[in-house]
Structures are given as structure tokens and as C-alpha cells.
Motif scaffolding. Structure first.
Motif, PDB file in Angstrom:
ATOM      1  N   CYS A 195       7.258   5.382   2.834  1.00 29.44           N
ATOM      2  CA  CYS A 195       6.880   3.990   2.137  1.00 29.44           C
ATOM      3  C   CYS A 195       6.668   4.022   0.700  1.00 29.44           C
ATOM      4  O   CYS A 195       6.533   5.056   0.018  1.00 29.44           O
ATOM      5  CB  CYS A 195       5.298   3.746   2.754  1.00 29.44           C
ATOM      6  SG  CYS A 195       5.502   2.908   4.587  1.00 29.44           S
ATOM      7  N   ARG A 196       7.098   2.824   0.102  1.00 35.09           N
ATOM      8  CA  ARG A 196       7.074   2.719  -1.166  1.00 35.09           C
ATOM      9  C   ARG A 196       5.642   2.088  -1.607  1.00 35.09           C
ATOM     10  O   ARG A 196       4.925   1.476  -0.880  1.00 35.09           O
ATOM     11  CB  ARG A 196       7.855   1.415  -1.575  1.00 35.09           C
ATOM     12  CG  ARG A 196       8.006   1.055  -3.209  1.00 35.09           C
ATOM     13  CD  ARG A 196       9.085   0.032  -3.282  1.00 35.09           C
ATOM     14  NE  ARG A 196       8.987  -0.919  -2.832  1.00 35.09           N
ATOM     15  CZ  ARG A 196       8.198  -2.079  -2.913  1.00 35.09           C
ATOM     16  NH1 ARG A 196       7.493  -2.169  -3.891  1.00 35.09           N
ATOM     17  NH2 ARG A 196       8.276  -3.093  -2.002  1.00 35.09           N
ATOM     18  N   ARG A 197       4.997   2.989  -2.716  1.00 32.26           N
ATOM     19  CA  ARG A 197       3.795   2.711  -2.927  1.00 32.26           C
ATOM     20  C   ARG A 197       3.568   2.404  -4.380  1.00 32.26           C
ATOM     21  O   ARG A 197       4.271   2.833  -5.098  1.00 32.26           O
ATOM     22  CB  ARG A 197       2.948   3.818  -2.785  1.00 32.26           C
ATOM     23  CG  ARG A 197       2.447   4.230  -1.085  1.00 32.26           C
ATOM     24  CD  ARG A 197       1.981   5.344  -0.745  1.00 32.26           C
ATOM     25  NE  ARG A 197       2.680   6.317  -0.420  1.00 32.26           N
ATOM     26  CZ  ARG A 197       3.217   6.649   0.660  1.00 32.26           C
ATOM     27  NH1 ARG A 197       3.190   5.852   1.626  1.00 32.26           N
ATOM     28  NH2 ARG A 197       4.164   7.712   0.886  1.00 32.26           N
ATOM     29  N   LYS A 198       2.749   1.548  -4.680  1.00 32.21           N
ATOM     30  CA  LYS A 198       2.352   1.116  -6.364  1.00 32.21           C
ATOM     31  C   LYS A 198       1.467   2.264  -6.935  1.00 32.21           C
ATOM     32  O   LYS A 198       0.349   2.516  -6.261  1.00 32.21           O
ATOM     33  CB  LYS A 198       1.951  -0.269  -6.338  1.00 32.21           C
ATOM     34  CG  LYS A 198       2.925  -1.465  -5.675  1.00 32.21           C
ATOM     35  CD  LYS A 198       2.069  -2.668  -5.844  1.00 32.21           C
ATOM     36  CE  LYS A 198       3.124  -3.821  -5.548  1.00 32.21           C
ATOM     37  NZ  LYS A 198       2.340  -5.032  -5.523  1.00 32.21           N
ATOM     38  N   ASP A 199       1.647   2.282  -8.153  1.00 33.08           N
ATOM     39  CA  ASP A 199       0.713   3.221  -8.870  1.00 33.08           C
ATOM     40  C   ASP A 199      -0.534   2.503  -9.093  1.00 33.08           C
ATOM     41  O   ASP A 199      -0.510   1.231  -9.237  1.00 33.08           O
ATOM     42  CB  ASP A 199       1.364   3.337 -10.252  1.00 33.08           C
ATOM     43  CG  ASP A 199       2.699   4.375 -10.136  1.00 33.08           C
ATOM     44  OD1 ASP A 199       2.681   5.108  -9.321  1.00 33.08           O
ATOM     45  OD2 ASP A 199       3.221   4.439 -11.077  1.00 33.08           O
ATOM     46  N   GLY A 200      -1.421   3.061  -9.254  1.00 37.62           N
ATOM     47  CA  GLY A 200      -2.937   2.581  -9.126  1.00 37.62           C
ATOM     48  C   GLY A 200      -3.443   1.635  -7.975  1.00 37.62           C
ATOM     49  O   GLY A 200      -4.603   1.137  -8.021  1.00 37.62           O
ATOM     50  N   THR A 201      -2.886   1.856  -6.811  1.00 35.88           N
ATOM     51  CA  THR A 201      -3.171   1.158  -5.585  1.00 35.88           C
ATOM     52  C   THR A 201      -3.761   2.340  -4.636  1.00 35.88           C
ATOM     53  O   THR A 201      -2.896   3.485  -4.524  1.00 35.88           O
ATOM     54  CB  THR A 201      -2.329   0.413  -5.316  1.00 35.88           C
ATOM     55  OG1 THR A 201      -1.804  -0.593  -5.915  1.00 35.88           O
ATOM     56  CG2 THR A 201      -2.880  -0.298  -3.767  1.00 35.88           C
ATOM     57  N   ASP A 202      -5.079   2.326  -4.054  1.00 33.13           N
ATOM     58  CA  ASP A 202      -5.002   3.128  -3.115  1.00 33.13           C
ATOM     59  C   ASP A 202      -4.719   3.064  -1.814  1.00 33.13           C
ATOM     60  O   ASP A 202      -4.410   1.938  -1.331  1.00 33.13           O
ATOM     61  CB  ASP A 202      -6.820   3.008  -2.937  1.00 33.13           C
ATOM     62  CG  ASP A 202      -7.437   3.512  -3.991  1.00 33.13           C
ATOM     63  OD1 ASP A 202      -7.148   4.375  -4.815  1.00 33.13           O
ATOM     64  OD2 ASP A 202      -8.615   3.069  -4.184  1.00 33.13           O
ATOM     65  N   TYR A 203      -4.138   4.066  -1.144  1.00 34.67           N
ATOM     66  CA  TYR A 203      -3.531   4.125   0.186  1.00 34.67           C
ATOM     67  C   TYR A 203      -4.280   5.100   0.997  1.00 34.67           C
ATOM     68  O   TYR A 203      -4.541   6.094   0.552  1.00 34.67           O
ATOM     69  CB  TYR A 203      -1.902   4.473   0.134  1.00 34.67           C
ATOM     70  CG  TYR A 203      -1.238   3.393  -0.617  1.00 34.67           C
ATOM     71  CD1 TYR A 203      -0.878   2.127  -0.154  1.00 34.67           C
ATOM     72  CD2 TYR A 203      -1.074   3.500  -1.967  1.00 34.67           C
ATOM     73  CE1 TYR A 203      -0.204   1.421  -0.872  1.00 34.67           C
ATOM     74  CE2 TYR A 203      -0.287   2.518  -2.692  1.00 34.67           C
ATOM     75  CZ  TYR A 203       0.361   1.371  -2.064  1.00 34.67           C
ATOM     76  OH  TYR A 203       0.716   0.497  -2.938  1.00 34.67           O
ATOM     77  N   PRO A 204      -4.221   4.721   2.418  1.00 41.77           N
ATOM     78  CA  PRO A 204      -4.030   3.595   2.955  1.00 41.77           C
ATOM     79  C   PRO A 204      -5.036   2.553   2.565  1.00 41.77           C
ATOM     80  O   PRO A 204      -6.169   2.871   2.176  1.00 41.77           O
ATOM     81  CB  PRO A 204      -4.139   3.711   4.514  1.00 41.77           C
ATOM     82  CG  PRO A 204      -5.074   5.241   4.776  1.00 41.77           C
ATOM     83  CD  PRO A 204      -4.646   5.599   3.408  1.00 41.77           C
ATOM     84  N   ASN A 205      -4.743   1.382   2.640  1.00 41.87           N
ATOM     85  CA  ASN A 205      -5.804  -0.026   2.452  1.00 41.87           C
ATOM     86  C   ASN A 205      -5.577  -0.969   3.382  1.00 41.87           C
ATOM     87  O   ASN A 205      -4.650  -0.954   4.410  1.00 41.87           O
ATOM     88  CB  ASN A 205      -5.496  -0.636   0.991  1.00 41.87           C
ATOM     89  CG  ASN A 205      -3.724  -1.059   0.865  1.00 41.87           C
ATOM     90  OD1 ASN A 205      -3.532  -1.973   1.724  1.00 41.87           O
ATOM     91  ND2 ASN A 205      -3.270  -0.559  -0.266  1.00 41.87           N
ATOM     92  N   LYS A 206      -6.348  -1.865   3.563  1.00 37.90           N
ATOM     93  CA  LYS A 206      -6.617  -2.866   4.491  1.00 37.90           C
ATOM     94  C   LYS A 206      -5.342  -3.929   4.761  1.00 37.90           C
ATOM     95  O   LYS A 206      -5.353  -4.700   5.459  1.00 37.90           O
ATOM     96  CB  LYS A 206      -7.833  -3.575   4.501  1.00 37.90           C
ATOM     97  CG  LYS A 206      -9.038  -2.564   4.709  1.00 37.90           C
ATOM     98  CD  LYS A 206     -10.359  -3.455   4.529  1.00 37.90           C
ATOM     99  CE  LYS A 206     -11.558  -2.345   4.595  1.00 37.90           C
ATOM    100  NZ  LYS A 206     -12.775  -2.891   4.693  1.00 37.90           N
ATOM    101  N   THR A 207      -4.383  -3.838   3.838  1.00 38.61           N
ATOM    102  CA  THR A 207      -3.625  -5.310   3.580  1.00 38.61           C
ATOM    103  C   THR A 207      -2.231  -4.688   3.836  1.00 38.61           C
ATOM    104  O   THR A 207      -1.285  -5.066   4.583  1.00 38.61           O
ATOM    105  CB  THR A 207      -3.537  -5.975   2.297  1.00 38.61           C
ATOM    106  OG1 THR A 207      -3.391  -5.101   1.081  1.00 38.61           O
ATOM    107  CG2 THR A 207      -4.803  -6.742   1.925  1.00 38.61           C
ATOM    108  N   THR A 208      -1.857  -3.480   3.186  1.00 40.95           N
ATOM    109  CA  THR A 208      -0.387  -2.892   3.239  1.00 40.95           C
ATOM    110  C   THR A 208      -0.588  -1.471   4.194  1.00 40.95           C
ATOM    111  O   THR A 208       0.471  -0.767   3.972  1.00 40.95           O
ATOM    112  CB  THR A 208       0.213  -2.694   2.008  1.00 40.95           C
ATOM    113  OG1 THR A 208      -0.568  -2.140   1.246  1.00 40.95           O
ATOM    114  CG2 THR A 208       0.158  -4.151   1.343  1.00 40.95           C
ATOM    115  N   GLY A 209      -1.559  -0.997   4.477  1.00 42.12           N
ATOM    116  CA  GLY A 209      -1.750   0.320   5.111  1.00 42.12           C
ATOM    117  C   GLY A 209      -1.304   1.302   4.143  1.00 42.12           C
ATOM    118  O   GLY A 209      -1.642   1.406   3.019  1.00 42.12           O
TER     119      GLY A 209
END
Length: 530
Positions: free
Chosen positions: A506-520
Motif C-alpha cells: 500500500c502507498r502511505r502518506k508521510d505524517g499519517t498514522d496507519y492503520p486508520n479509520k478511513t484508508t486502513g
């Protein structure tokens, strides 16, 4: 009328069924003539045994999904060769050019029309598409177009003039045209006559048919489910959820489900109380023949409830573990309310208070929660999905989280949320996690805005919704199964392996926590090595 029976719960039936259909070693469908049965009731029939009614979850972006990279970086490329994709939906208009190969043969391996109980194999379909009126020969047309659109995204034939190609154009389709849900079931849930919905039992039958066909032909298979509902505890314990989780664990099988489009529908409420009563307000926009609401507290929490009408009348709070129905007449409004308490879920025994209201009047209705035995005091309420009642019914204060629809809350399957691939923004309607137990859902996000596909006449149209996200993800899974089962020859590969491979890539954005409630775990980006 049919009921879903979990075999490990079977005792001697109080009323012998007229017919039994075996789904697998865990589930059966029991059929009864309607004149032998009392009206459907959670208090009489178990909640889990009553089939839920599922509706379609709605319907360019391929580059950001890693599709073209997958198709082109291997030699020869990956196009879904040798893989079945099961579309359990409204059917597929098989005579459209999108589903006919360059050599004039059909991409549909088999088609089961549930309404007419007819099965058509590839040779029959090939014979039909050579005639002037294929649907006269095989009267199993997709009148709605949802299934056709989904199938086109997955494996539609390349059309350079319209800049279109399916994700896995060499995959073969197993098509199940679901029959509409029976009137008795729709009436129990107050679903309008004109609304097209499908019984949970028939969906399970459709998947079982696809599973048998793939096993007989020793082929890997992806199941694409672009259907959903708001019933259940939203933690993967419904019969359909448990069934597809079992399919996912089988060798050469993957199940993809769209997360639904309920995030902004105002159909979920989460509250908490451990001491004093707590009120939840529901706005009913107009008088209607009925509605229902499901109130859940996860084991071991116990609550009891009362209903307060717009005119101020209320019923006494019941006992949360008594199996009998509580029936209450609200004289000012002329509304009859039935409240059934049930400890449900084979693996959880969560508390459900099922509230069914006949001849409901417009206005603000209140549900008052009284804590009985609580630890954290958390409870959830869900209303039916959009267009599943005669009018709009919403919570005055709502919560957009935990709005993934059933069966996308099944734990092992791949749950696809949606995003806009033009600007990477989340598709605002996409169902959100986590599930009611905090389990990570959705698993990933796939393009869901202005996705190109074919309509019932073969025209290329744009549509949005997590149905499209599920179809794109299912197509990528077909490429993954081709790679791992047909090329690398990993005989043990199952849906969990495919899901983990998708998540790793999966492609993930810097500064965003994963997994999250919108994009998993991130944005669909092809498939990594196992």
C-alpha cells in the motif's frame, strides 16, 4: 420463507422444515411454506437466523492502484489468466462487447440465474451470443446494471476508443444473478416494495455455488461482494461474515467486500453511560408504515431501554435477558412498538435490543438507555441504510465512525474503502472503521470516484461508490492469484496471503498514522511478493 441455521446450534426443530439446503459444514438454509409460519419476529425466530436484506453499495484511478505496473512488469504480463472472479450481484449482461473476447467467445464461465433456477455454462452462452437476440436464448439479463458495471471494471475487454480496459481482462467470470428478497422478509424490515434488495441466505447460496464450481475446475477464485447493510453488531459475527471468513482461509480463494457508503448518512450513534440514563434522539421525517433500529452493547455489558414518543408517552424499561417480546402501544401516535432482547453471536453473545415500530409518525423519538451491568458502558445504535425505509430516519447527533456495512466487517476478507484518485482525498461517503471491537477495518482504500465502466447497453459511464473500489481491488487480487498460484506455484496461497501482500505494498502518506479509520493500511498500490 428461509432461515439461516448454524449447524453447531442445531437442536431438534420445533417445526420440521419443508426443505434443507446445505451451504457447507457450518451452515444450512431451512425453507418453510409461508402458511406454516407465524409472522417473523426476533422474539420467535433467532435474530441470527433471520436473513438480513443487503442492497447495492453504489458504484481513471487504475494507475494509482498499481494495475498497469502489475500488468506490464512481468513477462508475460499479468491479466488474470486462469483465475475465476465471482460476481454475486444483479447479473451481468454477457452479450455486451466488454465480456466477449477477440476470438468471439464469452468471458462468462458459468451463469446461475437464481430467480429462474437456471444454470448456463460457457458453451450455452457462446451459442447465445452468436444469435441476433442472445437474451431470448438465455433470459438472464441484468436489468439494474450494478453487476454489469462491477464486472466490467474487473475484466472488461479493452476499448481503445473509450480509453478503457478491465483490470484482469483474461479472468473468467462466475456470475450469480441474485433473486430479489421475498416480500415477507422485506415487510419485516419495512423495505419499500420498489427497493431491490437480496437475502443474506441467497447470497450465501450464490457464494457456495461459485465455490463448488471453482473447486470442480481446480481454479483459484476471487469473490467480489459489492453489497451491504447496517444490520449486526459490526464486529464480524453475522452468519455471512463467518461464512466468507471461512472461504478466505481456503487455498486459492480471496474475498473482497466494499466498505459501504454510510459515513455521512447519520445512521450510527455511539454512546456511553455507567450510572445515569442516557437518551438518543432519532428524527423521523414523515409518517411511514414502519422502521426499526438495532441497539447493541458488546458482551458483557447489559442495558435496558425505553422508548419516548414525540408526544411524550413512554414504555417501562424491560429486562435485557428475557427472550419474550415486549409489545407497547403508543396511543397518541397510533404506533405499535416491539422490543426484543437477544444475546446473539456464536462467538460473542453480545446484547441486542431490536426495536420495531409499526405505523411510526414523524417527529423526534427518543431511546433511553438504563445501565444494568456495565464496565465501560459503551453502546451502539444503527439505523437502516439509505433508501431502505420509506423516508429518511437519522440520528440528531451521529457518529461517522464504525459505519462499515455488513459483511465488510468480516475479519479475514479484504475490506475496500474508497478515495478520489485525482487528489488523494477520501471519498466522503466511504464507510469508516474501526469495527465495534476496535478491529482494524477497512483494510485499504481504492479509487471510488468517477470510475469508468459499462452500463446495461454497453455505454461507458462514470460512477462513484465503494462498489467500484471493491471491483478494482478484486481485479488486482485476480492478478495476484495468477502470479502466486499459476506462476510461482504457491499452492497454499489463500485470501489472507493476498490481503497481507496488498497491505505491504500500500502507498502511505508521510505524517499519517496507519492503520486508520478511513484508508486502513493505505492506498491500493498493486501487490507485493508474499
Amino acid at each position: 420463507m428461509e432461515f439461516i441455521i448454524a449447524k453447531n446450534k442445531i437442536n431438534e426443530p420445533l417445526l420440521e422444515p419443508d426443505k434443507i439446503e446445505i451451504i457447507n459444514d457450518q451452515f444450512e438454509i431451512w425453507y418453510y411454506d409461508d402458511d406454516r409460519l407465524p409472522p417473523i419476529s426476533v422474539g420467535v425466530n433467532s435474530y441470527s437466523g433471520i436473513p438480513k436484506c443487503l442492497a447495492m453499495i453504489g458504484t481513471e484511478g487504475l494507475e494509482k492502484s498499481g494495475v498497469f505496473r502489475l500488468q506490464n512488469e512481468f513477462n508475460p504480463g499479468l491479466f488474470g489468466n486462469g483465475v475465476y472472479v465471482a460476481v454475486i450481484d444483479t447479473g451481468v449482461n454477457f452479450a455486451l462487447p466488454s465480456f466477449i473476447r477477440n476470438n468471439g467467445t464469452s468471458k462468462v464461465a458459468v451463469l446461475w440465474d437464481q430467480e429462474n433456477e437456471q444454470v448456463y455454462d460457457n458453451s450455452q452462452i457462446n451459442a447465445a451470443i452468436r444469435t441476433d437476440d442472445p437474451y431470448e436464448i438465455i433470459p438472464a439479463q441484468d436489468e439494474d446494471g450494478h453487476g454489469t458495471f462491477i464486472a466490467g471494471i474487473i475484466c472488461g475487454q479493452e476499448n481503445r476508443e473509450n480509453d478503457f480496459t478491465g483490470i484482469a481482462p483474461e479472468a473468467q467470470l462466475i456470475v450469480v444473478k441474485l433473486k430479489p428478497a421475498e416480500k415477507e422478509l422485506k415487510d419485516f424490515f419495512f423495505i419499500p416494495d420498489e427497493k431491490l434488495v437480496f437475502s443474506e441466505a441467497d447470497i450465501m447460496r450464490g457464494i457456495a455455488f461459485a465455490e463448488r464450481y471453482a473447486s470442480q475446475n481446480n481454479r483459484p477464485m476471487v469473490v467480489c461482494l459489492a453489497l451491504g447493510c447496517n444490520n449486526g453488531s459490526h464486529n464480524g459475527t453475522e452468519n455471512l461474515c463467518e461464512y466468507i471468513d471461512g472461504i478466505t482461509s481456503e487455498r486459492g480463494r480471496t474475498v473482497v467486500v466494499g466498505a459501504g457508503n454510510e459515513a455521512n448518512a447519520r445512521h450510527h450513534y455511539q454512546g456511553s453511560t455507567t450510572a445515569k440514563p442516557a437518551d438518543v434522539e432519532i428524527n423521523v421525517e414523515k409518517d411511514m408504515r414502519g422502521m426499526y433500529v438495532e441497539c447493541w452493547s458488546l458482551a458483557p455489558e447489559l442495558f435496558t431501554i425505553s422508548i419516548i414518543s414525540p408526544g411524550g408517552q413512554s414504555n417501562p424499561a424491560g429486562i435485557p435477558v428475557q427472550p419474550q417480546s415486549g409489545n407497547y402501544d403508543f396511543l397518541l401516535e397510533g404506533t405499535k412498538v416491539t422490543i426484543d432482547y437477544s444475546l446473539t453471536g456464536r462467538s460473542s453473545r453480545d446484547l441486542l435490543a431490536f426495536i420495531r415500530m409499526e405505523n411510526v409518525v414523524k417527529g423526534v423519538w427518543r431511546i433511553r438507555f438504563y445501565p444494568v451491568k456495565t464496565i465501560n458502558g459503551i453502546f451502539h445504535l444503527w439505523l437502516p441504510m439509505n433508501n431502505m425505509l420509506e423516508g429518511d430516519v437519522t440520528f440528531i447527533v451521529s457518529d461517522p465512525q464504525t459505519t462499515i456495512t455488513m459483511p465488510s466487517d468480516a475479519k479475514a476478507v479484504i475490506t475496500a474503502g474508497g478515495y478520489n484518485s485525482i487528489n488523494d482525498s477520501i471519498y466522503i461517503e466511504s464507510g469508516r472503521g474501526f469495527d465495534s471491537n476496535g478491529f482494524y477495518k477497512p483494510d485499504l482504500a481504492a479509487p471510488a470516484v468517477n470510475i469508468s465502466g459499462v452500463d446495461t447497453r454497453g455505454n461507458y459511464i462514470l460512477s462513484s461508490g465503494t462498489s467500484a473500489a471493491a471491483a478494482i481491488t478484486a481485479g488486482v487480487c485476480a492478478l495476484g492469484l495468477e502470479l502466486f498460484t499459476n506462476r510461482i506455484l504457491e499452492d497454499s496461497t489463500n485470501g489472507l496471503d493476498i490481503k497481507n501482500a496488498l497491505i505491504r505494498d500500500c502507498r502511505r502518506k508521510d505524517g499519517t498514522d496507519y492503520p486508520n479509520k478511513t484508508t486502513g493500511y493505505g492506498y491500493l498500490n498493486g501487490i507485493a511478493n508474499l
